[in-house]
Design an enzyme around this catalytic site. Structure first.
Site, mmCIF file in Angstrom:
data_model
loop_
_atom_site.group_PDB
_atom_site.id
_atom_site.type_symbol
_atom_site.label_atom_id
_atom_site.label_comp_id
_atom_site.label_asym_id
_atom_site.label_seq_id
_atom_site.Cartn_x
_atom_site.Cartn_y
_atom_site.Cartn_z
ATOM 1 N N ASN A 130 -3.731 -0.978 -1.007
ATOM 2 C CA ASN A 130 -2.423 -1.518 -1.363
ATOM 3 C C ASN A 130 -1.992 -2.461 -0.241
ATOM 4 O OD1 ASN A 130 0.224 -2.038 -2.008
ATOM 5 N ND2 ASN A 130 0.948 0.077 -1.757
ATOM 6 N N TRP A 131 -2.084 -3.753 -0.516
ATOM 7 C CA TRP A 131 -1.784 -4.736 0.535
ATOM 8 C C TRP A 131 -0.287 -4.840 0.808
ATOM 9 C CZ3 TRP A 131 -5.121 -9.765 -0.539
ATOM 10 C CH2 TRP A 131 -6.479 -9.408 -0.536
ATOM 11 N N LYS A 132 0.534 -4.323 -0.078
ATOM 12 C CA LYS A 132 1.994 -4.470 0.038
ATOM 13 C C LYS A 132 2.343 -5.961 0.177
ATOM 14 C CE LYS A 132 2.137 0.223 1.761
ATOM 15 N NZ LYS A 132 2.753 1.230 2.625
ATOM 16 N N HIS B 75 5.699 3.476 -6.427
ATOM 17 C CA HIS B 75 5.471 3.612 -4.984
ATOM 18 C C HIS B 75 6.790 3.992 -4.303
ATOM 19 C CE1 HIS B 75 4.514 2.817 -0.829
ATOM 20 N NE2 HIS B 75 3.240 2.871 -1.179
ATOM 21 N N GLU C 116 8.152 3.121 -1.637
ATOM 22 C CA GLU C 116 8.941 2.020 -1.077
ATOM 23 C C GLU C 116 9.840 1.400 -2.139
ATOM 24 O OE1 GLU C 116 5.680 -0.072 0.679
ATOM 25 O OE2 GLU C 116 5.527 1.449 2.240
ATOM 26 N N GLU D 285 1.415 10.709 -2.092
ATOM 27 C CA GLU D 285 1.755 10.012 -0.849
ATOM 28 C C GLU D 285 3.043 10.601 -0.269
ATOM 29 O OE1 GLU D 285 -0.117 5.820 -0.663
ATOM 30 O OE2 GLU D 285 1.838 5.632 -1.583
ATOM 31 N N GLY E 212 2.631 4.802 6.761
ATOM 32 C CA GLY E 212 2.844 3.844 7.841
ATOM 33 C C GLY E 212 3.251 4.468 9.163
ATOM 34 N N SER F 168 -1.277 6.910 5.912
ATOM 35 C CA SER F 168 -1.981 6.843 7.197
ATOM 36 C C SER F 168 -3.466 7.214 7.089
ATOM 37 C CB SER F 168 -1.269 7.708 8.244
ATOM 38 O OG SER F 168 0.028 7.202 8.501
ATOM 39 N N GLY G 288 -2.935 1.790 2.801
ATOM 40 C CA GLY G 288 -2.049 0.672 3.105
ATOM 41 C C GLY G 288 -2.610 -0.167 4.245
ATOM 42 N N GLY G 289 -2.088 0.040 5.440
ATOM 43 C CA GLY G 289 -2.445 -0.777 6.607
ATOM 44 C C GLY G 289 -3.952 -0.952 6.821
HETATM 45 P P1 13P Z 1 -0.415 3.390 5.055
HETATM 46 O O1 13P Z 1 -1.881 3.620 4.737
HETATM 47 O O2 13P Z 1 -0.172 2.110 5.785
HETATM 48 O O3 13P Z 1 0.204 4.587 5.680
HETATM 49 O O4 13P Z 1 0.319 3.172 3.628
HETATM 50 C C1 13P Z 1 0.091 4.093 2.628
HETATM 51 C C2 13P Z 1 0.643 3.571 1.363
HETATM 52 O O5 13P Z 1 1.846 3.483 1.179
HETATM 53 C C3 13P Z 1 -0.303 3.133 0.335
HETATM 54 O O6 13P Z 1 0.337 2.901 -0.879
#
Ligand code: 13P
Length: 271
Positions: A9-11, A95, A97, A178, A184, A225, A246-247
């Site tokens: 997930n590149w966000k 998600h 967020e 999640e 994050g 994470s 994510g990251g």
């Molecule tokens: P991180 O892997 O950066 O913690 O993000 C997880 C996430 O929200 C994937 O959708």
């Protein structure tokens, strides 16, 4: 047998066509060669079409990060399932967020929910109707976790997201567990805890409504994470069918992370 699925997930990152294409070109051949796990990239809307073009000759899947439930209408800035169908195969829904409003008000998260349980349920129905595979995110926040409310809260999110679906439709869904406090933060859940929540809470909620066979067929990822160091431990858990990353999906060694995931799953099945 559930085929594991690792999705990046590149966000709101790598959303310029030049940077997205440079990154995907640098990883796609090596990523394509990895067997035994489905691998999916979920870039921003602005680059979906360009990335779709260069992924076409590969087995790498493509997903969007959200969508509306209607096909068209006066919804400024929204993207519909009809627009995504044919362009990508997956869509991330619910998600945290977006559920918490963090995308709109980072400093005042939880004031406005951009995507609540009702919206997620409508979107899941719409995605399936357009042959898109929904990756449905669920997870508790830190206060809920500390108050021992994880089972009730996450179970409720799962039931709400899947309401009104047939068992066959539920089997096509992917769920991502999640926990909000792990996203994050560099502080992942322990693999044993993720395994327990996914098995007891998420598959448990599905089994109650749709039966054991359906619960056993649905793929459930862990997210929060996930990195090169911990992916193998998550993948060796029997209930964990992959990861939403994510990251760590923004770096070239995402390929190595996916390779480790495939290897770990392969070994854990043998022993
Ligand atoms: P991180 O892997 O950066 O913690 O993000 C997880 C996430 O929200 C994937 O959708």
């Amino acid at each position: 047998m559930r085929i594991p699925i690792i999705a990046g997930n590149w966000k709101m990152n790598l959303g310029r066509v030049d940077e997205a294409l440079a990154f995907v070109r640098s990883i796609r051949h090596r990523l394509n060669e990895i067997e035994g796990v489905e691998r999916v990239l979920c870039p921003p809307f602005t680059v979906l079409a360009a990335v779709a073009d260069i992924l076409r000759p590969t087995h790498i899947g493509l997903g969007a990060q959200t969508m509306h439930w209607d096909d068209r209408g006066a919804y400024t800035g929204e993207v519909s399932p009809a627009m995504l169908a044919g362009l990508c195969q997956y869509v991330i829904l619910g998600h945290s967020e977006r559920r918490t409003g963090r995308v709109a008000f980072p400093d005042h998260a939880a004031q406005v929910s951009v995507e609540n349980d009702t919206a997620v349920n409508r979107k899941v129905h719409a995605a399936l109707a357009h042959d898109l595979i929904p990756i449905i995110c669920v997870g508790e926040n830190l206060a809920q976790n500390e108050a021992g409310q994880t089972h009730e809260f996450v179970g409720g999110q799962v039931r709400a997201a899947l309401e009104g679906l047939t068992a066959k439709q539920v089997e096509r869904c992917v769920i991502a567990y999640e926990p909000l406090w792990a996203i994050g933060t560099g502080k992942a859940a322990t693999p044993a805890d993720a395994n327990r929540i996914i098995g007891l809470t998420i598959r448990g909620a599905i089994a109650e409504v749709f039966g054991e066979a359906t619960a056993a067929a649905v793929r459930v990822q862990y997210g929060g994470s996930v990195n090169l160091e911990n992916i193998a431990a998550f993948m060796s858990m029997p209930e964990v069918d992959g990861a939403l990353v994510g990251g760590a999906s923004l770096k070239p060694d995402f390929v190595e992370l996916v390779r480790q995931a495939a290897l770990a799953r392969c070994w854990s099945k043998r022993t």
